[in-house]
Scaffold this active site. Structure first.
Site, PDB file in Angstrom:
ATOM      1  N   LEU A 104     -10.910  44.903  13.140  1.00 48.82           N
ATOM      2  CA  LEU A 104      -9.693  44.247  13.628  1.00 48.82           C
ATOM      3  C   LEU A 104      -9.750  42.756  13.333  1.00 48.82           C
ATOM      4  O   LEU A 104     -10.814  42.151  13.326  1.00 48.82           O
ATOM      5  CB  LEU A 104      -9.549  44.461  15.132  1.00 48.82           C
ATOM      6  CG  LEU A 104      -9.189  45.879  15.568  1.00 48.82           C
ATOM      7  CD1 LEU A 104      -9.069  45.943  17.080  1.00 48.82           C
ATOM      8  CD2 LEU A 104      -7.891  46.341  14.916  1.00 48.82           C
ATOM      9  N   ASN A 131     -13.937  49.351  22.817  1.00 48.36           N
ATOM     10  CA  ASN A 131     -14.400  50.203  21.722  1.00 48.36           C
ATOM     11  C   ASN A 131     -15.524  51.097  22.229  1.00 48.36           C
ATOM     12  O   ASN A 131     -16.272  50.718  23.120  1.00 48.36           O
ATOM     13  CB  ASN A 131     -14.933  49.313  20.591  1.00 48.36           C
ATOM     14  CG  ASN A 131     -15.414  50.104  19.392  1.00 48.36           C
ATOM     15  OD1 ASN A 131     -14.775  51.076  18.962  1.00 48.36           O
ATOM     16  ND2 ASN A 131     -16.549  49.703  18.834  1.00 48.36           N
ATOM     17  N   ARG A 187      -4.967  42.618   5.836  1.00 56.92           N
ATOM     18  CA  ARG A 187      -5.365  43.181   7.140  1.00 56.92           C
ATOM     19  C   ARG A 187      -4.744  42.431   8.315  1.00 56.92           C
ATOM     20  O   ARG A 187      -4.261  43.066   9.265  1.00 56.92           O
ATOM     21  CB  ARG A 187      -6.890  43.227   7.255  1.00 56.92           C
ATOM     22  CG  ARG A 187      -7.474  44.337   6.386  1.00 56.92           C
ATOM     23  CD  ARG A 187      -8.898  44.700   6.772  1.00 56.92           C
ATOM     24  NE  ARG A 187      -9.789  43.560   6.648  1.00 56.92           N
ATOM     25  CZ  ARG A 187     -10.584  43.127   7.597  1.00 56.92           C
ATOM     26  NH1 ARG A 187     -10.641  43.727   8.758  1.00 56.92           N
ATOM     27  NH2 ARG A 187     -11.362  42.077   7.401  1.00 56.92           N
ATOM     28  N   ASP A 211     -14.666  37.179  17.864  1.00 59.89           N
ATOM     29  CA  ASP A 211     -15.847  36.329  17.727  1.00 59.89           C
ATOM     30  C   ASP A 211     -16.458  36.399  16.330  1.00 59.89           C
ATOM     31  O   ASP A 211     -17.540  35.880  16.086  1.00 59.89           O
ATOM     32  CB  ASP A 211     -16.897  36.714  18.783  1.00 59.89           C
ATOM     33  CG  ASP A 211     -17.306  38.192  18.668  1.00 59.89           C
ATOM     34  OD1 ASP A 211     -16.844  38.864  17.731  1.00 59.89           O
ATOM     35  OD2 ASP A 211     -18.078  38.661  19.516  1.00 59.89           O
ATOM     36  N   HIS A 252     -18.939  53.001  20.854  1.00 59.82           N
ATOM     37  CA  HIS A 252     -19.846  52.909  19.709  1.00 59.82           C
ATOM     38  C   HIS A 252     -21.070  53.805  19.950  1.00 59.82           C
ATOM     39  O   HIS A 252     -21.656  53.766  21.039  1.00 59.82           O
ATOM     40  CB  HIS A 252     -20.287  51.455  19.521  1.00 59.82           C
ATOM     41  CG  HIS A 252     -21.143  51.254  18.319  1.00 59.82           C
ATOM     42  ND1 HIS A 252     -20.639  51.247  17.038  1.00 59.82           N
ATOM     43  CD2 HIS A 252     -22.484  51.091  18.209  1.00 59.82           C
ATOM     44  CE1 HIS A 252     -21.638  51.082  16.181  1.00 59.82           C
ATOM     45  NE2 HIS A 252     -22.752  50.976  16.861  1.00 59.82           N
ATOM     46  N   GLY A 254     -17.855  38.800  14.963  1.00 55.82           N
ATOM     47  CA  GLY A 254     -18.953  39.757  14.873  1.00 55.82           C
ATOM     48  C   GLY A 254     -18.450  41.188  14.812  1.00 55.82           C
ATOM     49  O   GLY A 254     -17.249  41.447  14.909  1.00 55.82           O
TER      50      GLY A 254
HETATM   51  C1  GRF Z   1     -17.146  58.383  17.501  1.00 53.11           C
HETATM   52  O1  GRF Z   1     -18.442  58.846  17.397  1.00 53.11           O
HETATM   53  C2  GRF Z   1     -17.151  56.905  17.782  1.00 53.11           C
HETATM   54  O2  GRF Z   1     -18.238  56.477  18.525  1.00 53.11           O
HETATM   55  C3  GRF Z   1     -17.218  56.330  16.412  1.00 53.11           C
HETATM   56  O3  GRF Z   1     -16.391  57.178  15.634  1.00 53.11           O
HETATM   57  C4  GRF Z   1     -16.415  58.476  16.180  1.00 53.11           C
HETATM   58  C5  GRF Z   1     -15.006  58.948  16.357  1.00 53.11           C
HETATM   59  O4  GRF Z   1     -14.914  60.286  16.707  1.00 53.11           O
HETATM   60  N1  GRF Z   1     -16.830  54.950  16.419  1.00 53.11           N
HETATM   61  P1  GRF Z   1     -13.523  60.910  17.116  1.00 53.11           P
HETATM   62  O5  GRF Z   1     -12.504  60.595  16.024  1.00 53.11           O
HETATM   63  O6  GRF Z   1     -13.110  60.356  18.436  1.00 53.11           O
HETATM   64  O7  GRF Z   1     -13.774  62.389  17.183  1.00 53.11           O
END
Ligand code: GRF
Length: 211
Positions: free
Chosen positions: A98, A112, A70, A148, A114, A150
């Site tokens: 990552l 990111n 990776r 970090d 989430h 996490g």
């Molecule tokens: C999203 O819900 C994002 O929050 C999560 O993965 C999904 C990706 O959706 N990490 P897309 O590929 O952008 O449609």
């Protein structure tokens, strides 16, 4: 990182899946405050690739099996993005964790999206975790990614909550969250491009957003 002084902020997007967040970026900030200079994926069959190609964005496929490990794969991605002049890396549904070579290369410049209100429910299957827990409010977080060790632990840039209102199916909840993601991620990119996101010197976890 003020993109407006040097033209649009050059962003590299990483995506593994359908790419609706990539599409939201293409439809909003791309060609305006920001320029998507490349889409990299860890999956050769990611539908996000078609979205990028349709918009004339260069694509790179970085399948793990073609790299020693990776970190080697992430070194290749970082180099590919650097060649295109990327200043900010946006994870838009990128499902691989990552490693340091990429996070150090783009230190303080990886974000990111989430599908939970962090720090609740980090990692994979966030929506299922939230439903299993029985929460009444869910939401979306856009945050920086730091080296970090996490998962989904970096400083929060933007968050928005929505009421669950009885929804109990993960797919259904994901559909409720998608429009929120599609607004919040471009908004975070826009703010970063304007230089409106800075770190509170008294608390490096706290990002200050200038209106
Ligand atoms: C999203 O819900 C994002 O929050 C999560 O993965 C999904 C990706 O959706 N990490 P897309 O590929 O952008 O449609």
């Amino acid at each position: 990182m003020a993109g407006d002084e040097r033209g649009p902020l050059r962003i590299g997007v990483l995506a593994s899946g359908t790419g609706t967040n990539l599409q939201a970026l293409l439809d909003s900030v791309h060609g305006d405050e920001a320029l998507i200079v490349g889409l990299a994926t860890d999956r050769a069959d990611a539908p996000a690739l078609q979205r990028a190609r349709a918009a004339g964005v260069q694509t790179g496929v970085f399948v793990l099996g073609e790299h020693a490990d990776r970190p080697a794969r992430d070194t290749a991605i970082a180099g590919w993005m650097a060649e295109r002049g990327a200043e900010l890396i946006v994870l838009a549904g990128y499902m691989a964790l990552l490693t340091s070579p990429l996070l150090r290369h783009f230190e303080g410049a990886v974000v990111n999206v989430h599908p939970s209100l962090l720090p609740a429910f980090p990692g994979v299957r966030a929506i299922e975790q939230a439903l299993d827990y029985g929460v009444k409010v869910i939401g979306v977080t856009v945050h920086f990614v730091e080296d970090d060790g996490g998962v989904d632990t970096g400083p929060v840039i933007l968050q928005r909550a929505i009421e669950l209102a009885g929804a109990d199916d993960a797919d259904e909840v994901h559909e409720l969250l998608r429009p929120v993601e599609h607004e919040l991620l471009p908004e975070a990119v826009r703010l970063i491009a304007r230089g409106a996101v800075t770190r509170d010197p008294r608390n490096p976890r706290r990002m200050i957003i200038r209106a």
